[in-house]
Design an enzyme around this catalytic site. Structure first.
Site, PDB file in Angstrom:
ATOM      1  N   HIS A   1       7.542 -31.132  12.214  1.00  0.00           N
ATOM      2  CA  HIS A   1       7.106 -29.909  11.531  1.00  0.00           C
ATOM      3  C   HIS A   1       6.059 -30.228  10.455  1.00  0.00           C
ATOM      4  O   HIS A   1       5.080 -29.496  10.290  1.00  0.00           O
ATOM      5  CB  HIS A   1       8.295 -29.182  10.911  1.00  0.00           C
ATOM      6  CG  HIS A   1       9.277 -28.710  11.938  1.00  0.00           C
ATOM      7  ND1 HIS A   1       8.891 -27.955  13.025  1.00  0.00           N
ATOM      8  CD2 HIS A   1      10.606 -28.909  12.064  1.00  0.00           C
ATOM      9  CE1 HIS A   1       9.948 -27.691  13.775  1.00  0.00           C
ATOM     10  NE2 HIS A   1      11.003 -28.268  13.220  1.00  0.00           N
TER      11      HIS A   1
ATOM     12  N   CYS B   1       2.973  -3.155   4.239  1.00  0.00           N
ATOM     13  CA  CYS B   1       2.137  -2.006   4.589  1.00  0.00           C
ATOM     14  C   CYS B   1       2.864  -1.259   5.708  1.00  0.00           C
ATOM     15  O   CYS B   1       4.068  -1.450   5.879  1.00  0.00           O
ATOM     16  CB  CYS B   1       0.707  -2.425   4.943  1.00  0.00           C
ATOM     17  SG  CYS B   1       0.541  -3.514   6.362  1.00  0.00           S
ATOM     18  N   GLY B   2       2.163  -0.420   6.466  1.00  0.00           N
ATOM     19  CA  GLY B   2       2.842   0.360   7.502  1.00  0.00           C
ATOM     20  C   GLY B   2       3.428  -0.518   8.589  1.00  0.00           C
ATOM     21  O   GLY B   2       4.604  -0.418   8.936  1.00  0.00           O
ATOM     22  N   THR B   3       2.592  -1.385   9.129  1.00  0.00           N
ATOM     23  CA  THR B   3       3.038  -2.277  10.211  1.00  0.00           C
ATOM     24  C   THR B   3       3.257  -3.711   9.741  1.00  0.00           C
ATOM     25  O   THR B   3       3.869  -4.496  10.457  1.00  0.00           O
ATOM     26  CB  THR B   3       1.970  -2.331  11.310  1.00  0.00           C
ATOM     27  OG1 THR B   3       0.736  -2.791  10.708  1.00  0.00           O
ATOM     28  CG2 THR B   3       1.739  -0.974  11.950  1.00  0.00           C
TER      29      THR B   3
ATOM     30  N   ASP C   1       0.869  -1.182   0.000  1.00  0.00           N
ATOM     31  CA  ASP C   1       0.000   0.000   0.000  1.00  0.00           C
ATOM     32  C   ASP C   1       0.908   1.235   0.000  1.00  0.00           C
ATOM     33  O   ASP C   1       2.127   1.131  -0.200  1.00  0.00           O
ATOM     34  CB  ASP C   1      -0.997  -0.038   1.174  1.00  0.00           C
ATOM     35  CG  ASP C   1      -0.345   0.208   2.529  1.00  0.00           C
ATOM     36  OD1 ASP C   1       0.905   0.335   2.589  1.00  0.00           O
ATOM     37  OD2 ASP C   1      -1.076   0.261   3.535  1.00  0.00           O
ATOM     38  N   HIS C   2       0.314   2.413   0.228  1.00  0.00           N
ATOM     39  CA  HIS C   2       1.102   3.656   0.208  1.00  0.00           C
ATOM     40  C   HIS C   2       2.202   3.662   1.261  1.00  0.00           C
ATOM     41  O   HIS C   2       3.299   4.144   1.024  1.00  0.00           O
ATOM     42  CB  HIS C   2       0.167   4.853   0.401  1.00  0.00           C
ATOM     43  CG  HIS C   2      -0.645   4.778   1.657  1.00  0.00           C
ATOM     44  ND1 HIS C   2      -1.657   3.840   1.819  1.00  0.00           N
ATOM     45  CD2 HIS C   2      -0.587   5.475   2.827  1.00  0.00           C
ATOM     46  CE1 HIS C   2      -2.201   3.997   3.018  1.00  0.00           C
ATOM     47  NE2 HIS C   2      -1.560   4.969   3.654  1.00  0.00           N
TER      48      HIS C   2
ATOM     49  N   HIS D   1      10.119 -23.964   9.688  1.00  0.00           N
ATOM     50  CA  HIS D   1       9.153 -24.672  10.535  1.00  0.00           C
ATOM     51  C   HIS D   1       7.727 -24.596   9.994  1.00  0.00           C
ATOM     52  O   HIS D   1       6.979 -25.556  10.059  1.00  0.00           O
ATOM     53  CB  HIS D   1       9.163 -24.103  11.964  1.00  0.00           C
ATOM     54  CG  HIS D   1      10.395 -24.476  12.732  1.00  0.00           C
ATOM     55  ND1 HIS D   1      10.492 -24.327  14.099  1.00  0.00           N
ATOM     56  CD2 HIS D   1      11.591 -24.985  12.331  1.00  0.00           C
ATOM     57  CE1 HIS D   1      11.689 -24.735  14.513  1.00  0.00           C
ATOM     58  NE2 HIS D   1      12.383 -25.125  13.449  1.00  0.00           N
TER      59      HIS D   1
HETATM   60  C1  RB5 Z   1      -2.003   2.816   6.671  1.00  0.00           C
HETATM   61  O1  RB5 Z   1      -2.093   4.015   7.389  1.00  0.00           O
HETATM   62  C2  RB5 Z   1      -1.777   1.640   7.623  1.00  0.00           C
HETATM   63  O2  RB5 Z   1      -2.879   1.468   8.456  1.00  0.00           O
HETATM   64  C3  RB5 Z   1      -1.491   0.380   6.837  1.00  0.00           C
HETATM   65  O3  RB5 Z   1      -0.395   0.580   6.018  1.00  0.00           O
HETATM   66  C4  RB5 Z   1      -1.159  -0.847   7.664  1.00  0.00           C
HETATM   67  O4  RB5 Z   1      -0.188  -0.571   8.624  1.00  0.00           O
HETATM   68  C5  RB5 Z   1      -2.300  -1.591   8.217  1.00  0.00           C
HETATM   69  O5  RB5 Z   1      -2.162  -2.588   8.934  1.00  0.00           O
END
Ligand code: RB5
Length: 153
Positions: free
Chosen positions: A134, A65-67, A8-9, A98
């Site tokens: 496993h 993504c961000g996280t 994503d962005h 595993h």
């Molecule tokens: C975007 O702001 C963020 O929520 C997304 O990239 C991600 O981290 C979602 O889990």
């Protein structure tokens, strides 16, 4: 190998260095990510990678993504996709060895490009372990996925 990648962005800044790593390791990239930092919805991009795995178009996948959390949740909703969120190289090695994870999720707001490259390198270079314990545990995961309730022991 054919490696699908989607972002994503928030994940966009990590994509270029990871594509470079994948290609310089001799693998083919299928790019499903958004091409700017303009906000988009992560489920659409993570799902494209997961569908590529499900449909046999890709051997392994990378979602960013961000996280890494949202993308990993999305990818794991698709049957046959086993996505591991990894923020360190030990975990990404274990995810392959595993768990036979076929998609890795990375958080571009959590780790930088050098660490992300190390994490992905371990993921790409590690083969699933054939040790019976496993294999047995992975089969149990597949049973749960198929709706079979595991008997307690
Ligand atoms: C975007 O702001 C963020 O929520 C997304 O990239 C991600 O981290 C979602 O889990």
């Amino acid at each position: 190998m054919r490696v699908a990648i989607g972002n994503d962005h928030a994940g966009y800044p990590l994509r270029a260095p990871l594509i470079e790593l994948i290609e310089s390791s001799g693998h083919q990239v299928l790019n499903f990510g958004t091409d700017t930092e303009h906000p988009v919805d992560y489920p659409r991009f993570a799902a494209k990678v997961a569908y590529a795995i499900r449909d046999g178009q890709a051997d392994l996948g990378v979602v960013i993504c961000g996280t890494g959390i949202g993308s990993s949740i999305v990818a794991n909703k698709v049957a046959g996709v086993y996505c591991a969120l990894c923020n360190d190289p030990y975990t990404s090695r274990m995810a392959r060895s595993h768990n036979n994870a076929n998609v890795i999720a990375l958080g571009a707001r959590v780790i930088g490009p050098a660490l992300a490259a190390d994490i992905l390198k371990n993921f790409l270079e590690t083969q699933p372990s054939n040790e019976p314990r496993h294999v047995r545990r992975r089969q149990q995961v597949q049973q749960i996925e198929a709706g079979t309730e595991l008997t307690q022991e």
